[in-house]
Design an enzyme around this catalytic site. Structure first.
Site, PDB file in Angstrom:
ATOM      1  N   ARG A   1     106.984  47.910  32.849  1.00  0.00           N
ATOM      2  CA  ARG A   1     107.049  49.353  32.547  1.00  0.00           C
ATOM      3  C   ARG A   1     106.826  50.166  33.823  1.00  0.00           C
ATOM      4  O   ARG A   1     107.509  51.161  34.056  1.00  0.00           O
ATOM      5  CB  ARG A   1     106.013  49.725  31.483  1.00  0.00           C
ATOM      6  CG  ARG A   1     106.333  49.195  30.105  1.00  0.00           C
ATOM      7  CD  ARG A   1     105.297  49.608  29.073  1.00  0.00           C
ATOM      8  NE  ARG A   1     105.365  51.027  28.759  1.00  0.00           N
ATOM      9  CZ  ARG A   1     104.455  51.677  28.048  1.00  0.00           C
ATOM     10  NH1 ARG A   1     103.381  51.050  27.597  1.00  0.00           N
ATOM     11  NH2 ARG A   1     104.591  52.966  27.790  1.00  0.00           N
TER      12      ARG A   1
ATOM     13  N   CYS B   1      97.798  55.413  31.888  1.00  0.00           N
ATOM     14  CA  CYS B   1      98.566  54.354  31.224  1.00  0.00           C
ATOM     15  C   CYS B   1      99.713  55.035  30.499  1.00  0.00           C
ATOM     16  O   CYS B   1     100.315  55.964  31.028  1.00  0.00           O
ATOM     17  CB  CYS B   1      97.664  53.548  30.291  1.00  0.00           C
ATOM     18  SG  CYS B   1      96.811  54.567  29.053  1.00  0.00           S
TER      19      CYS B   1
END
Length: 278
Positions: A174, A231
């Protein structure tokens, strides 16, 4: 106070007749069976905490997926869980504290100091011979008065002024923009260094020793003052803050994280080739 407590230490406390407030924060992204899992077996006396409803506010256009709850709402929730001014609180989950860390962080942010995370979670409890209770439990309402703003926070417009290292806590794929299963834009905040939250844990889902964690953060320069973590939506970055705290390092949290950052169409994005693009 050590941010972590072992299953053996928790059993000792309970066997001695002390009654900490036990919070079960069972949650996994994309699933809503936390309450059912709690009812199927939890530490006796624990109350279920709903991460989506009680540890998050209502999402808006640029808030990120899990904005912080309003201070008054969070105080009301803490009282519902049975927390008084003098309570000791232990939070746990069954996923390496990835969800429990959010409750720990919020309580600390709200000025509540006496909160610990059960290292190894429910698995460590049963592994140490701890019994489980079934069904739902409700606490006697508590009377705690909470404040707000006690943990270091970085907002989106302050990202350029981060003095230390900015850690991207998501999986490397990611971070590199190779895949993005949740948010509409792939990639990372330019200048951020990748350190997946899972690096905090061993194969038993327990935290690595403080010295090992300190060395791991130091490798990225994240032991420097003014370092911060983000995050996807501020949940697992709380785990980075917790892991750093066990190693004596203070990390700030970017609560809105990538889901807030990428909600602005003009936000610069970096990918594996580190080229900025719009």
């Amino acid at each position: 106070m050590n941010p972590l407590i072992s299953a053996a230490q928790l059993r000792e406390i309970l066997d001695a007749g002390q009654n900490p407030v036990l919070l079960d924060v069972r949650w996994v992204l994309g699933r809503d069976d936390g309450a059912q899992n709690y009812a199927a077996g939890h530490i006796p006396g624990a109350v279920f905490v709903d991460l989506e409803k009680e540890l998050s506010g209502t999402p808006g256009e640029h808030t990120g997926r899990h904005p912080l709850p309003l201070p008054a709402d969070f105080e009301a929730a803490a009282r519902r869980w049975g927390i008084d001014g003098g309570s000791e609180v232990v939070v746990y989950d069954d996923a390496g504290a990835l969800a429990a860390a959010r409750a720990w962080w919020l309580l600390r942010h709200a000025g509540f100091e006496r909160v610990q995370v059960l290292d190894g979670g429910l698995g460590a409890w049963t592994g140490a011979g701890g019994q489980l209770a079934l069904g739902y439990e409700q606490a006697e309402p508590g009377s705690v008065s909470l404040s707000w703003g006690r943990m270091p926070v970085v907002e989106r417009d302050e990202l350029g002024q981060v003095a230390g290292t900015l850690i991207d806590s998501r999986a490397t794929a990611r971070y590199l923009g190779i895949e993005e299963p949740v948010d509409p834009v792939a990639g990372h905040i330019p200048g951020a260094r990748n350190r997946p939250t899972t690096d905090n844990l061993d194969a038993q889902m327990r935290f690595h020793a403080p010295e090992a964690l300190r060395a791991s953060f130091a490798k990225l320069g994240a032991d420097r003052p003014g370092s911060a973590a983000y995050c996807g939506s501020g949940i697992t970055a709380s785990h980075q803050v917790l892991a750093a705290a066990t190693a004596g390092i203070e990390l700030a949290l970017f609560p809105g994280s990538w889901s807030e950052y990428c909600s602005y169409p003009d936000a610069p994005v970096a990918t594996s080739d580190e080229q900025h693009r719009h």
